[in-house]
Scaffold this active site. Structure first.
Site, PDB file in Angstrom:
ATOM      1  N   PHE A 177      58.252  31.896   9.826  1.00 20.46           N
ATOM      2  CA  PHE A 177      58.224  33.211  10.447  1.00 20.46           C
ATOM      3  C   PHE A 177      56.932  33.316  11.242  1.00 20.46           C
ATOM      4  O   PHE A 177      55.836  33.220  10.686  1.00 20.46           O
ATOM      5  CB  PHE A 177      58.296  34.302   9.376  1.00 20.46           C
ATOM      6  CG  PHE A 177      57.990  35.680   9.888  1.00 20.46           C
ATOM      7  CD1 PHE A 177      58.805  36.269  10.840  1.00 20.46           C
ATOM      8  CD2 PHE A 177      56.899  36.387   9.415  1.00 20.46           C
ATOM      9  CE1 PHE A 177      58.523  37.541  11.317  1.00 20.46           C
ATOM     10  CE2 PHE A 177      56.616  37.646   9.882  1.00 20.46           C
ATOM     11  CZ  PHE A 177      57.433  38.230  10.826  1.00 20.46           C
ATOM     12  N   LEU A 198      46.074  33.387  19.580  1.00 20.13           N
ATOM     13  CA  LEU A 198      47.262  33.523  20.409  1.00 20.13           C
ATOM     14  C   LEU A 198      47.886  34.892  20.218  1.00 20.13           C
ATOM     15  O   LEU A 198      47.826  35.473  19.123  1.00 20.13           O
ATOM     16  CB  LEU A 198      48.286  32.435  20.055  1.00 20.13           C
ATOM     17  CG  LEU A 198      47.884  30.987  20.335  1.00 20.13           C
ATOM     18  CD1 LEU A 198      48.964  30.044  19.809  1.00 20.13           C
ATOM     19  CD2 LEU A 198      47.681  30.760  21.821  1.00 20.13           C
ATOM     20  N   TRP A 206      54.155  28.403  20.757  1.00 18.27           N
ATOM     21  CA  TRP A 206      53.371  27.328  20.132  1.00 18.27           C
ATOM     22  C   TRP A 206      54.152  26.676  18.993  1.00 18.27           C
ATOM     23  O   TRP A 206      54.186  25.435  18.880  1.00 18.27           O
ATOM     24  CB  TRP A 206      52.053  27.888  19.619  1.00 18.27           C
ATOM     25  CG  TRP A 206      51.091  26.864  19.123  1.00 18.27           C
ATOM     26  CD1 TRP A 206      50.196  26.143  19.851  1.00 18.27           C
ATOM     27  CD2 TRP A 206      50.916  26.432  17.754  1.00 18.27           C
ATOM     28  NE1 TRP A 206      49.489  25.302  19.040  1.00 18.27           N
ATOM     29  CE2 TRP A 206      49.903  25.456  17.751  1.00 18.27           C
ATOM     30  CE3 TRP A 206      51.515  26.783  16.555  1.00 18.27           C
ATOM     31  CZ2 TRP A 206      49.482  24.836  16.589  1.00 18.27           C
ATOM     32  CZ3 TRP A 206      51.106  26.156  15.390  1.00 18.27           C
ATOM     33  CH2 TRP A 206      50.096  25.195  15.409  1.00 18.27           C
ATOM     34  N   ASP A 285      57.708  37.150   3.295  1.00 18.36           N
ATOM     35  CA  ASP A 285      58.682  37.029   4.380  1.00 18.36           C
ATOM     36  C   ASP A 285      59.283  38.410   4.634  1.00 18.36           C
ATOM     37  O   ASP A 285      59.720  39.084   3.677  1.00 18.36           O
ATOM     38  CB  ASP A 285      59.766  36.025   4.007  1.00 18.36           C
ATOM     39  CG  ASP A 285      60.696  35.716   5.169  1.00 18.36           C
ATOM     40  OD1 ASP A 285      60.194  35.492   6.281  1.00 18.36           O
ATOM     41  OD2 ASP A 285      61.917  35.711   4.959  1.00 18.36           O
TER      42      ASP A 285
END
Length: 576
Positions: A177, A198, A206, A285
């Site tokens: 994730f 990023l 990426w 998650d």
């Protein structure tokens, strides 16, 4: 580093990753192939043994959950703080060189990644938990234009674990994730100006670039045709396609969507499976948290129906996921899967064995083609007394005779037990001369997991020790270089307690290239330099004179046209 050099490096690295019976390359050898040439790195690999854990997916009604074993792997990489320090900054003193040679060099962590492995009798799942860097990789002073080796290191580590967890007739899945954050594993590293963070779109791209070489490098007879799946909640398929790397095989390798129905064995065994039985439960998650909230909506009276009140299928589940706070807070999030199905040879052999063991009532014909019979349920509870149901069910399913009652066995043992008589002989105490790791006393291969010695960490610890080491890392400080060195030293010493050799030293072997647009070195005096000045187009050439910019430069100095005052016309004012 150019794209051709990067792709060739990946091919060389993944050539060694391809599983072969005679493959002897260690993880350090494969990491050295992608690390910058001539620089020293220290590799720290922690892992836990396969331990029985909670099943990832809930079982359908009246079914037992899959027996699941879990492992945890943590890879950390460090460098020397004073790598290639200028000689003028070193303080000259008598005997300083001898003393510094004996002292250990100060290490600073630069990258870490955490991966969880869940194995059942049907599949092997690798879930990438967290990956983070401290931003101190610039201490190596790599040539300008050199790409960061973090992407290659992550891909090699994943490929190494996939290779050493592959089992026959078993599906292999990689899942993660992608959510952009300033820091994951190294607290305070966001304050380091050298850390490149990023954004949400860059992080999804990426990770796709990290996983794409896995499909291309592990493609072949041993792995079949792997598939990648990408799902960004809230985006259309055309917009999501922009995150996929543009390669020659990316259009065939990547699918926009999710493979939850393709990776569940319940779909092949039942005509209908509740959506909650297809969604795995991973640590930290968002889809797992959403699933738990949907379970709470169902009352206890309706809990056995296995139906959610607001979500009826997986399409509605992912549609509502796009409105969750974790997926709709102004940043994009991506769910990525890689699915490695069993090869055709393994599937054909398994199908042949299954077909030969079955008997069909009617002969095969065009109206009655061969097919896999549906899963049969044994309904013996209504006609069997309560005391004998368990034994008869086990006998019918497993083909084993019913076991006698345990209470009768205990009564017989108590009757046969005799009293001990005679002199008591004392036993001499055993002196423990060496430290033994009893965690390694486990079978290498079972029906539910495969745990070869090559796929284990440099140090195998228990689950409690592993959580303690990770918890320590999350409470350290990496905001400045001095604090990062002290935190790195503390974590390395704490995680390596009891290990004879902790931390493997690796010398990088990957060739690096300098800036492609830099100046030509003085050694290549015969090299031809391409001048691109004449190809630059400039705006504003005079169309009335018909002279180009190149022609005006050849004629001499450029003349400037001055307009007379009479050529300027003023706009007359309107009288009201």
């Amino acid at each position: 580093m150019s794209s051709s050099t990067t792709s060739s490096t990946f091919r060389r690295a993944f050539k060694s990753v391809t599983p072969t019976p005679t493959s002897t390359d260690t993880l350090c050898d494969r990491l050295a192939a992608v690390l910058p040439h001539g620089f020293k790195f220290a590799i720290y690999h922690l892992s836990t043994p396969p331990t029985k854990t909670e099943s990832l997916c809930s079982a359908p009604p009246d079914e037992r959950p899959d027996k699941t074993f879990g492992e945890s792997h943590f890879l950390a990489i460090s460098i020397d703080r004073d790598h290639d320090a200028p000689a003028s900054l070193k303080r000259a003193s008598p005997g300083a060189d001898e003393a510094k040679a004996t002292e250990p060099r100060a290490q600073v962590l630069v990258f870490a990644v955490e991966i969880f492995i869940f194995t059942t009798a049907y599949s092997t799942t690798l879930f990438v938990g967290k990956a983070d860097s401290t931003g101190y990789l610039h201490l190596l002073k790599l040539p300008k234009g050199t790409s960061s080796p973090i992407r290659q290191v992550t891909a090699i580590f994943l490929a190494y674990l996939i290779e050493h967890r592959r089992r026959k007739n078993t599906q292999t899945i990689v899942n993660l994730f992608a959510r952009a954050q300033s820091q994951y594993l190294f607290p305070g590293s966001v304050q380091n100006d050298g850390k490149h963070i990023l954004d949400d779109r860059g992080l999804v791209k990426w990770w796709c670039r990290v996983l794409n070489p896995l499909m291309e490098g592990l493609r072949g007879e041993a792995w079949g045709t792997p598939k990648g799946y990408l799902l960004v909640p809230g985006l259309e398929e055309t917009d999501t396609r922009a995150f996929v790397p543009r390669t020659a095989t990316s259009a065939d390798n990547w699918v926009i969507g999710h493979p939850l129905e393709k990776i569940s064995h319940y779909v092949d065994e039942f005509d209908w499976v509740p959506p909650r039985c297809l969604i795995p439960r991973y640590p930290d998650d968002p889809k797992s948290r959403f699933r738990d909230e949907l379970d709470e909506e169902v009352s206890k009276r309706k809990q056995g129906i296995w139906k959610w009140a607001s979500v009826k299928n997986l399409d509605q589940f992912w549609e509502m996921m796009s409105f969750r706070q974790e997926c709709s807070s102004g940043r994009l999030t991506g769910f990525i899967w890689l699915v490695f199905n069993p090869t055709k040879k393994d599937t054909a052999a398994q199908a042949k064995t299954t077909t030969s063991a079955l008997s069909f009532d009617a002969p095969f014909s065009s109206h009655n083609p061969p097919s896999t019979p549906p899963r049969r349920r044994v309904d013996i509870f209504a006609q069997t007394p309560r005391s004998n149901r368990g034994s008869l069910l086990k006998q019918d399913l497993d083909g084993s005779p019913p076991q006698p009652d345990r209470r009768k066995k205990k009564d017989k043992l108590k009757r046969k037990k005799k009293k001990l008589t005679g002199p008591i002989v004392s036993r001499p105490p055993k002196v423990k001369r060496q430290l033994r790791n009893y965690l390694l006393d486990r079978p290498t291969s079972t029906k539910y997991y495969y745990w070869p010695p090559e796929g284990r960490g440099a140090k195998v610890v228990s689950e409690s020790e592993y959580k303690r080491d990770i918890e320590l890392l999350l409470h350290l400080d990496f905001s400045t270089l001095d604090k990062a060195v002290g935190s790195s030293r503390r974590w390395i010493s704490q995680a390596g307690v009891g290990a004879d050799e902790w931390g493997a030293s690796v010398l990088g072997k990957a060739k690096t290239q300098g800036n492609l647009f830099g100046s030509v070195s003085s050694g290549n005096q015969g090299a031809v330099v391409t001048n691109l000045t004449g190809l630059v187009r400039r705006k504003g050439p005079s169309q009335e004179t018909g002279q180009s910019t190149a022609a005006s430069n050849e004629s001499g100095p450029i003349s400037i046209n001055v307009l007379d005052a009479g050529l300027i016309r003023k706009k007359p004012k309107d009288k009201a």
